[in-house]
Design a protein around this motif. Structure first.
Motif, PDB file in Angstrom:
ATOM      1  N   ALA A  15      57.288  57.362  34.586  1.00 43.60           N
ATOM      2  CA  ALA A  15      58.565  57.296  33.857  1.00 43.60           C
ATOM      3  C   ALA A  15      58.775  58.532  32.990  1.00 43.60           C
ATOM      4  CB  ALA A  15      58.599  56.035  33.000  1.00 43.60           C
ATOM      5  N   GLY A  16      57.801  59.437  32.981  1.00 46.53           N
ATOM      6  CA  GLY A  16      57.941  60.664  32.191  1.00 46.53           C
ATOM      7  C   GLY A  16      57.248  60.582  30.839  1.00 46.53           C
ATOM      8  N   LYS A  17      56.457  59.531  30.626  1.00 46.18           N
ATOM      9  CA  LYS A  17      55.764  59.350  29.335  1.00 46.18           C
ATOM     10  C   LYS A  17      54.857  60.527  29.009  1.00 46.18           C
ATOM     11  CE  LYS A  17      53.817  55.814  30.753  1.00 46.18           C
ATOM     12  NZ  LYS A  17      52.412  55.733  30.909  1.00 46.18           N
ATOM     13  N   GLY A  18      54.100  60.972  30.021  1.00 41.21           N
ATOM     14  CA  GLY A  18      53.134  62.046  29.804  1.00 41.21           C
ATOM     15  C   GLY A  18      53.834  63.309  29.328  1.00 41.21           C
ATOM     16  N   ALA A  19      54.901  63.676  30.034  1.00 35.24           N
ATOM     17  CA  ALA A  19      55.632  64.905  29.690  1.00 35.24           C
ATOM     18  C   ALA A  19      56.279  64.777  28.309  1.00 35.24           C
ATOM     19  CB  ALA A  19      56.693  65.183  30.748  1.00 35.24           C
ATOM     20  N   LEU A 147      59.619  54.085  27.704  1.00 33.30           N
ATOM     21  CA  LEU A 147      60.303  54.895  28.711  1.00 33.30           C
ATOM     22  C   LEU A 147      60.190  54.219  30.070  1.00 33.30           C
ATOM     23  CD1 LEU A 147      61.006  57.415  27.143  1.00 33.30           C
ATOM     24  CD2 LEU A 147      59.510  58.711  28.633  1.00 33.30           C
ATOM     25  N   THR A 148      61.300  54.082  30.753  1.00 32.28           N
ATOM     26  CA  THR A 148      61.225  53.458  32.060  1.00 32.28           C
ATOM     27  C   THR A 148      62.108  54.228  33.052  1.00 32.28           C
ATOM     28  OG1 THR A 148      61.400  51.361  33.217  1.00 32.28           O
ATOM     29  CG2 THR A 148      63.016  51.734  31.491  1.00 32.28           C
ATOM     30  N   ALA A 149      61.988  53.893  34.329  1.00 38.43           N
ATOM     31  CA  ALA A 149      62.824  54.476  35.391  1.00 38.43           C
ATOM     32  C   ALA A 149      62.613  53.597  36.619  1.00 38.43           C
ATOM     33  CB  ALA A 149      62.406  55.918  35.685  1.00 38.43           C
ATOM     34  N   SER A 150      63.540  53.657  37.562  1.00 37.36           N
ATOM     35  CA  SER A 150      63.408  52.810  38.746  1.00 37.36           C
ATOM     36  C   SER A 150      62.147  53.206  39.525  1.00 37.36           C
ATOM     37  CB  SER A 150      64.636  52.967  39.644  1.00 37.36           C
ATOM     38  OG  SER A 150      64.618  54.249  40.224  1.00 37.36           O
ATOM     39  N   ALA A 151      61.599  52.261  40.282  1.00 40.68           N
ATOM     40  CA  ALA A 151      60.380  52.535  41.061  1.00 40.68           C
ATOM     41  C   ALA A 151      60.639  53.645  42.078  1.00 40.68           C
ATOM     42  CB  ALA A 151      59.917  51.256  41.754  1.00 40.68           C
ATOM     43  N   THR A 152      61.827  53.655  42.692  1.00 47.19           N
ATOM     44  CA  THR A 152      62.158  54.674  43.692  1.00 47.19           C
ATOM     45  C   THR A 152      62.146  56.066  43.064  1.00 47.19           C
ATOM     46  OG1 THR A 152      63.652  53.003  44.532  1.00 47.19           O
ATOM     47  CG2 THR A 152      63.851  55.184  45.503  1.00 47.19           C
ATOM     48  N   GLU A 153      62.762  56.165  41.898  1.00 42.47           N
ATOM     49  CA  GLU A 153      62.822  57.458  41.213  1.00 42.47           C
ATOM     50  C   GLU A 153      61.413  57.913  40.794  1.00 42.47           C
ATOM     51  OE1 GLU A 153      65.254  59.556  40.722  1.00 42.47           O
ATOM     52  OE2 GLU A 153      64.063  60.868  39.409  1.00 42.47           O
ATOM     53  N   ARG A 154      60.602  56.985  40.334  1.00 42.27           N
ATOM     54  CA  ARG A 154      59.243  57.335  39.902  1.00 42.27           C
ATOM     55  C   ARG A 154      58.383  57.764  41.079  1.00 42.27           C
ATOM     56  NH1 ARG A 154      56.746  52.894  37.673  1.00 42.27           N
ATOM     57  NH2 ARG A 154      58.420  51.436  38.067  1.00 42.27           N
ATOM     58  N   VAL A 201      64.163  51.376  24.037  1.00 40.15           N
ATOM     59  CA  VAL A 201      63.959  51.503  25.483  1.00 40.15           C
ATOM     60  C   VAL A 201      64.874  52.604  26.031  1.00 40.15           C
ATOM     61  CG1 VAL A 201      64.055  50.296  27.701  1.00 40.15           C
ATOM     62  CG2 VAL A 201      63.330  49.067  25.643  1.00 40.15           C
ATOM     63  N   ILE A 202      64.277  53.552  26.741  1.00 40.16           N
ATOM     64  CA  ILE A 202      65.047  54.648  27.321  1.00 40.16           C
ATOM     65  C   ILE A 202      64.831  54.650  28.829  1.00 40.16           C
ATOM     66  CG2 ILE A 202      65.375  57.160  27.370  1.00 40.16           C
ATOM     67  CD1 ILE A 202      64.317  57.257  24.492  1.00 40.16           C
ATOM     68  N   ASP A 203      65.909  54.519  29.596  1.00 39.34           N
ATOM     69  CA  ASP A 203      65.818  54.553  31.059  1.00 39.34           C
ATOM     70  C   ASP A 203      66.108  55.982  31.520  1.00 39.34           C
ATOM     71  OD1 ASP A 203      66.283  54.476  33.817  1.00 39.34           O
ATOM     72  OD2 ASP A 203      66.760  52.345  33.719  1.00 39.34           O
ATOM     73  N   SER A 204      65.090  56.597  32.143  1.00 42.77           N
ATOM     74  CA  SER A 204      65.237  58.013  32.503  1.00 42.77           C
ATOM     75  C   SER A 204      65.565  58.199  33.988  1.00 42.77           C
ATOM     76  CB  SER A 204      63.956  58.768  32.150  1.00 42.77           C
ATOM     77  OG  SER A 204      62.928  58.416  33.057  1.00 42.77           O
ATOM     78  N   SER A 205      65.944  57.109  34.680  1.00 40.52           N
ATOM     79  CA  SER A 205      66.187  57.218  36.138  1.00 40.52           C
ATOM     80  C   SER A 205      67.138  58.357  36.492  1.00 40.52           C
ATOM     81  CB  SER A 205      66.767  55.922  36.691  1.00 40.52           C
ATOM     82  OG  SER A 205      65.907  54.867  36.442  1.00 40.52           O
ATOM     83  N   ALA A 206      68.228  58.449  35.741  1.00 35.94           N
ATOM     84  CA  ALA A 206      69.243  59.442  36.109  1.00 35.94           C
ATOM     85  C   ALA A 206      69.353  60.539  35.062  1.00 35.94           C
ATOM     86  CB  ALA A 206      70.582  58.731  36.283  1.00 35.94           C
TER      87      ALA A 206
END
Ligand code: DC
Length: 226
Positions: A15-19, A147-154, A201-206
């Motif tokens: 989901a981009g947590k590391g970055a 931080l989250t994002a869709s499984a497809t995007e991840r 909660v932050i959705d980073s999918s897009a």
């Protein structure tokens, strides 16, 4: 140890947590805890010591005596050594992720790694990256992000990262692995992957990573850290 500010960054893998955690720690000049690396090293140490991930008492013993050292390379990358041997590359493979997720479901392993995680809380502050940073390990954190994002995007992001590292990967397989790992991390009885009640909660999918970082920095400013 009160008086040390803590920002927790939780969420599923990819989901981009590391970055975001790295950018945040660098920007603030704070310490960084990559708690996933502790679980990954535990899984890797089991492979090295010939311990099966399913042998809970033996895995817990490995976690209790984990000889792990984190250090920063000149390019800023975090190097991880087990018994003095660099395992940074090995722990970042898909197998490393599977091992981490498997051993992380063992309560005695989580208990063994708790104190080590608390030791990262030092002045001037800590950015803690993981699954249960805001819910269990640092539940009194000053700012909690999820931080989250869709499984497809991840899966797509992970695919590009691994290809760039020259690893041989298959996108549908990665997506399956991610879904499997999400299910295991979210459904386990101990410290499951859920946002803390007071997490943002932050959705980073897009959303490109720099825009996510800008959003995070707004929250950091609101808390008065900068
Ligand atoms: O963040 P990561 O992908 O490096 O984490 C690897 C695994 O470790 C993840 O699938 C679940 C586990 N983990 C955990 O249970 N609790 C944490 N705080 C961090 C990681």
């Amino acid at each position: 140890m009160s008086g040390v500010p803590v920002i927790t960054v939780d969420g599923p893998s990819g989901a981009g947590k590391g970055a975001i955690s790295y950018m945040l720690a660098k920007h603030l000049g704070w310490h960084l805890l990559d708690s996933g690396a502790l679980y990954r090293v535990t899984g890797q140490a089991c492979l090295i010591e010939g311990v099966s991930w399913d042998d809970h008492p033996a895995v817990s013993e490995v976690a209790r005596h984990l000889d792990v050292v984190f250090s920063a390379a000149s390019n800023g990358e975090i190097l991880v050594a087990y018994k003095g041997v660099d395992v940074s590359g090995d722990i970042r493979t898909e197998e490393g992720g599977r091992g981490a997720s498997t051993v992380a479901a063992i309560p005695a392993v989580r208990a063994a790694l708790l104190q080590r995680q608390h030791e990262f809380k030092r002045l001037p502050g800590l950015v803690a990256d993981g699954r249960d940073m805001g819910t269990v390990v640092f539940c009194d954190a000053n700012l909690k992000l999820f931080l989250t994002a869709s499984a497809t995007e991840r899966a797509q992001r992970r695919y590009e990262q691994l290809i760039a590292k020259g690893q041989n990967v298959n996108l549908p397989r990665l997506l399956e692995d991610i879904k499997e790992r999400d299910a295991r991390d979210s459904s386990r009885e101990i410290s499951p992957l859920v946002p803390a009640e007071d997490a943002i909660v932050i959705d980073s999918s897009a959303t490109p990573i720099n825009d996510v970082f800008a959003q995070v920095m707004l929250e950091v400013k609101k808390k008065g850290f900068i």
